[in-house]
Write an enzyme that holds these catalytic residues in place. Structure first.
Site, PDB file in Angstrom:
ATOM      1  N   SER A  14      43.661  39.165  37.576  1.00 32.44           N
ATOM      2  CA  SER A  14      42.920  40.321  37.093  1.00 32.44           C
ATOM      3  C   SER A  14      43.222  40.538  35.611  1.00 32.44           C
ATOM      4  O   SER A  14      42.952  39.662  34.796  1.00 32.44           O
ATOM      5  CB  SER A  14      43.259  41.547  37.942  1.00 32.44           C
ATOM      6  OG  SER A  14      42.339  42.587  37.704  1.00 32.44           O
TER       7      SER A  14
ATOM      8  N   ASP B  39      32.987  38.844  43.551  1.00 34.86           N
ATOM      9  CA  ASP B  39      33.876  39.848  42.957  1.00 34.86           C
ATOM     10  C   ASP B  39      33.029  40.984  42.386  1.00 34.86           C
ATOM     11  O   ASP B  39      32.316  40.811  41.400  1.00 34.86           O
ATOM     12  CB  ASP B  39      34.717  39.195  41.857  1.00 34.86           C
ATOM     13  CG  ASP B  39      35.875  40.063  41.401  1.00 34.86           C
ATOM     14  OD1 ASP B  39      35.751  41.305  41.485  1.00 34.86           O
ATOM     15  OD2 ASP B  39      36.896  39.514  40.953  1.00 34.86           O
TER      16      ASP B  39
ATOM     17  N   HIS C 271      37.460  40.660  44.670  1.00 35.69           N
ATOM     18  CA  HIS C 271      38.545  40.580  43.684  1.00 35.69           C
ATOM     19  C   HIS C 271      39.881  40.183  44.317  1.00 35.69           C
ATOM     20  O   HIS C 271      40.740  39.612  43.654  1.00 35.69           O
ATOM     21  CB  HIS C 271      38.684  41.928  42.971  1.00 35.69           C
ATOM     22  CG  HIS C 271      39.463  41.862  41.701  1.00 35.69           C
ATOM     23  ND1 HIS C 271      39.177  40.968  40.692  1.00 35.69           N
ATOM     24  CD2 HIS C 271      40.527  42.585  41.265  1.00 35.69           C
ATOM     25  CE1 HIS C 271      40.022  41.145  39.693  1.00 35.69           C
ATOM     26  NE2 HIS C 271      40.854  42.109  40.012  1.00 35.69           N
TER      27      HIS C 271
END
Length: 924
Positions: free
Chosen positions: A768, A845, A878
């Site tokens: 991330s 995502d 994600h």
């Protein structure tokens, strides 16, 4: 972008490609190994002496077979039935020797063996003495986990990737659903599926201790786990009692929407009759977005299809509150970006304490552009494709405001339950529709405190609305540009303090976290419209997610802070006057604590999270004159596992970069040898206000890298991260990526100079924001320090990320174009200077869009850069979980890193074909 943590909950089990192929060796304890080592020496001597003392020992002459025969015998577990050292030809050869020669050889060999045996025995005795006196013989099971250890004691099993992914190192923890009694009793909890108990029970927390005689009697709310309605059986996955404990709101058939929100079918359960009825009488299977009790237990408000409704108990009548709900207009629930970045919840509905008003957020995202999320394998909607469309992916369109794009327009509305009307309150000086974020709503009696900021989160207004008169005003305005040039973080911890003149509180007030002394500190504002607070905390430390609780009877505020150390957490109390701040937890020892208070703050669940083995216990607080303590969890199994395994050696400290002390943790392999040179993996997240270096117990992927693979793993929290002072935090404003990568490179250069570090084998990885920082660091470093990198689900251009998060730190692209250009990962030439890097991303995502990775890949293609590997995961979001994906992520990270440090990627550049193998000759 809330910090993505690859905690034990995140990791999924699966096949371990590094499974030990000799598991028996690792299952063996140190005590077994020690015993076998000592006894093997004894067996060798005993075997020799046994043969010397028997008739079977008849040495042969000096031919070349003697040594081999002796070795064979000593390594043979099965005793021969014939002559010792004999073989098939022994009789024929011995017949050729004279008796005299045989006797002379016998005495000579005896003398030689006794001399050798004596030397070996003496050596063994001396070695045994040293071995015992050093206590090195102690097995790993004899050494308790010592977080302060700088060396490895004993030996034990290795930490494996399987263990980490299967959550074998996850500390057991419990949460308490504190609940107030029907008459305001403190110390009650809601227990579901307790052993030997009814399905849902309200219980006195003191009843957890069998020896407690003060505990009040428990109350069963729901006796059976399953219930039937219209000949169908249901199981409630969510249970919410009314405040009077006479009814329970049940949710069945729960289906997730986004990170926090979900859809469900709701029911009203009667505690006395143990009967159930649907919340929506005319539609039993109605799927709702939200339902919540009135504090007076006589009504439920809910949202369906983005419209709000009210049902009074005792009646089947449904009152529709709003009628403008649509795909673009949300009432009482947030849209995607408000759920993700502002409320951190699927709830945008707030009841007044007297049940007469409902405040709710109206969100209009008509002007927000859409982003398509494609699902190539699954169909999350649950809908079957239309005929002829079976081979097309399902596409979900999300209203996703990217940086600089139109934001959703939000307004706070109020519903008057008695009058049955919806109203809003106009307040002068409010931010424009496209420049307004409503971040917190707190009822204060008949008034409402509302926090709102401009869209870039550097100007905040606290607004006070009187719902009775339907008027309001701004009571506090703060421009953070005039303080330190930073931003406001969103908080939902403001606590209303009602007036109590007899108890020293003449006016209503509230406790809030404000910027003070280069950090976040607690302040008490009273009356409600007073902009000048009483400071409850101050100094060179910060409060964390505060306040935790308020005891209104004794005017005490409880909170967690970094007063002892920026990487520790302790619990404190302070009076509302700002006096007598004292610790609740033991500050004489290092500790990282979390705490959960009962509704009256008389009891608390204290969770010790490290650095030693985590534990939990329920205690009576200083607010409670009756002392109580009960240990809930000791994690004995975890402690035992820590004894038997070789865990990494965690060295904490600070590194000075440009005059700023940055926290680090260096995880060293067990039996660390300073005379060796180790590869180093830097792991980081680095996002604004985040913290990765902290004194908690954790055996995670980084631990496996150190203890399982034998590498050193370093984490450094650079500038921009939390709890090192706002001055060092806000330096990144408008320039994400620059200072964070600068600090990682400086740290890597510092480690590269250490004698035990292999400077040619330095890698960095993150997920991330950590993935973004991996790529940005590789770009800025251009192969000078870091040779390898692994980025998972990275941002590569902040123009692609959501507006509310991004603009808080970068402002808008329209006003900071140069900053956005600089922050993007675009220098393909610099990336080509690294040996190799790995990129992984989930195709579905919805948070950090695949667009980020694809755009970077295109930039690499344009520059003919090929020193990278890519792995994409269909239908994964994600977290990357879909179809065993999470396991593959960590397998890939492991294998790729091992290959990198083994030099495999060095062989890829300018690859040349090997010579052709000759064809085998045909057989006749």
């Amino acid at each position: 972008m809330p910090p993505f943590t690859y905690s034990d909950d995140t990791l999924r089990s699966g096949r371990d490609r590094f499974r030990d192929h000799s598991p028996s060796q690792h299952r063996r304890s140190m005590s077994q190994e020690t015993d076998s080592s000592a006894s093997t020496t004894s067996i060798v001597f005993d075997r020799i002496q046994e043969r010397l003392d028997t008739k079977e020992f008849t040495p042969r002459g000096t031919d070349g077979d003697d040594d081999g025969s002796l070795k064979d015998e000593l390594n043979n577990d099965d005793l021969e039935t014939g002559p010792f050292l004999g073989n098939a030809d022994s009789s024929s050869r011995s017949d050729q020797r004279s008796p005299g020669d045989g006797q002379r050889m016998d005495r000579s060999l005896r003398r030689w063996l006794f001399i050798v045996s004596g030397v070996l025995v003496a050596t063994w005795v001396i070695g045994l003495f040293v071995f015992v006196s050093s206590k090195a013989y102690k097995p790993s099971s004899s050494f308790a986990h010592d977080p302060q250890a700088t060396v490895t004691h004993g030996t034990g099993k290795k930490v494996t990737l399987d263990q980490v992914l299967n959550n074998q190192w996850r500390a057991k923890s419990h949460s308490i659903s504190w609940i107030a009694g029907a008459n305001g009793e403190d110390g009650l909890l809601l227990e579901k599926e307790g052993v030997g108990k009814d399905y849902l029970v309200v219980e006195d927390v003191r009843a957890q201790n069998p020896s407690s005689v003060q505990a009040s009697k428990s109350k069963a709310l729901i006796k059976e786990k399953l219930f039937e309605f219209a000949n169908k059986t249901y199981w409630p996955s969510i249970t919410v009692p009314s405040r009077d404990l006479k009814k329970v709101l049940l949710a069945t058939d729960v289906k997730n929407n986004w990170r926090h929100s979900y859809y469900a079918v709701y029911w009203i359960f009667d505690v006395e009759t143990q009967q159930v009825e649907p919340l929506v009488p005319y539609d039993v299977e109605a799927r709702l977005q939200l339902a919540s009790w009135s504090p007076t237990s006589d009504a439920i408000v809910y949202t369906r299809d983005n419209n709000m409704f009210l049902r009074k108990l005792g009646s089947d009548k449904i009152v529709q509150i709003t009628r403008d709900g649509s795909a673009d207009v949300f009432n009482g629930v947030p849209d995607w970006v408000y759920e993700e970045e502002v409320l951190a919840s699927g709830v945008a509905t707030w009841w007044s304490e007297d049940g007469q008003y409902v405040a709710f957020l109206r969100t209009n995202e008509t002007g927000v552009p859409e982003y398509p999320i494609q699902y190539f394998v699954s169909r999350p909607s649950g809908e079957e494709p239309k005929p002829g469309e079976e081979n097309y992916p399902e596409v979900r369109q999300i209203k996703y405001p990217k940086a600089g794009a139109h934001n959703p327009i939000v307004d706070l509305k109020f519903y008057d339950v008695k009058r049955g009307d919806v109203f809003s309150v106009d307040i002068s000086g409010r931010f424009a529709d496209d420049d307004r974020l409503i971040t917190e709503v707190v009822w204060a009696g008949k008034q409402v405190l509302i926090k709102e900021t401009n869209r870039v989160s550097d100007v905040m207004r606290v607004v006070l609305v009187d719902v009775g008169s339907r008027t309001g005003k701004a009571v506090r305005t703060v421009d953070v540009n005039a303080i330190d040039g930073g931003w406001f973080e969103i908080s939902h911890k403001t606590k209303f303090i009602p007036a109590d003149p007899v108890n020293g509180r003449p006016d209503d007030g509230y406790v809030d976290t404000i910027i003070h002394d280069n950090g976040d500190h607690l302040a008490y504002f009273t009356p409600l419209d007073n902009p000048e607070p009483i400071m409850l905390t101050s100094g060179d430390y910060e409060v964390v997610d505060a306040p935790s609780a308020v005891d209104l009877q004794r005017n005490l505020v409880y909170f967690v802070s970094t007063k002892e150390s920026s990487i520790q957490r302790h619990v404190y109390q302070v009076k509302l006057t700002g006096e007598d701040m004292t610790p609740v937890t033991d500050t004489s020892k290092e500790g990282y604590y979390a705490i959960s208070f009962s509704t009256g703050a008389g009891y608390a669940m204290v969770s010790y999270q490290g650095p030693d083995i985590p534990w939990q216990k329920v205690i009576s607080t200083p607010s409670n004159p009756d002392k109580y303590e009960y240990v809930v969890e000791e994690n004995k199994d975890l402690a035992e596992a820590a004894k038997k395994h070789e865990l990494p050696i965690n060295i904490y400290g600070t590194i000075n970069v440009d005059g700023v002390d940055l926290n680090y943790v260096e995880r060293r392999p067990p039996h660390f040898d300073k005379n060796k040179k180790y590869p180093v993996l830097f792991q980081q997240y680095s996002g604004p206000v985040s913290q990765t270096v902290k004194k908690t117990f954790a055996v995670d992927f980084q631990s496996f890298v150190a203890a399982g693979l034998g590498y050193i793993c370093v984490t450094v929290d650079g500038r921009g991260t939390g709890f090192i002072g706002r001055k060092n935090r806000v330096i990144i404003r408008g320039d994400l990526g620059h200072w964070e990568s600068h600090d990682q490179i400086a740290a890597a250069k510092h480690w590269a100079q250490k004698d035990y570090i292999d400077e040619d084998r330095l890698a960095i990885w993150g997920w991330s924001y950590g993935g973004y920082m991996t790529l940005k660091t590789l770009e800025q470093d251009a192969g000078q320090t870091f040779k390898y990198g692994m980025a998972v689900a990275p941002v590569t251009d902040w123009r692609f990320y959501d507006s509310i998060y991004t603009e808080r730190y970068m402002r808008t692209p329209q006003t900071n174009l140069e900053g956005y250009d600089s922050a993007a990962v675009t220098n393909a030439t610099a990336l080509s200077q690294n040996v190799r890097f790995l990129l992984m991303h989930g195709v579905a995502d919805d948070n950090v869009h695949m667009q980020n990775s694809l755009t970077l890949l295109d930039a690499l293609d344009q520059r003919s850069v090929e020193n990278y590997d890519v792995h994409v995961f269909p239908d994964s979001d994600h977290g990357i979980y879909f179809h065993n994906a999470n396991r593959i992520v960590f397998d890939k990270l492991t294998n790729w890193l091992v290959n990198a440090f083994n030099g495999e990627w060095l062989k890829i550049a300018n690859a040349q074909p090997n010579g052709m193998k000759k064809r085998a000759a045909p057989t006749a």
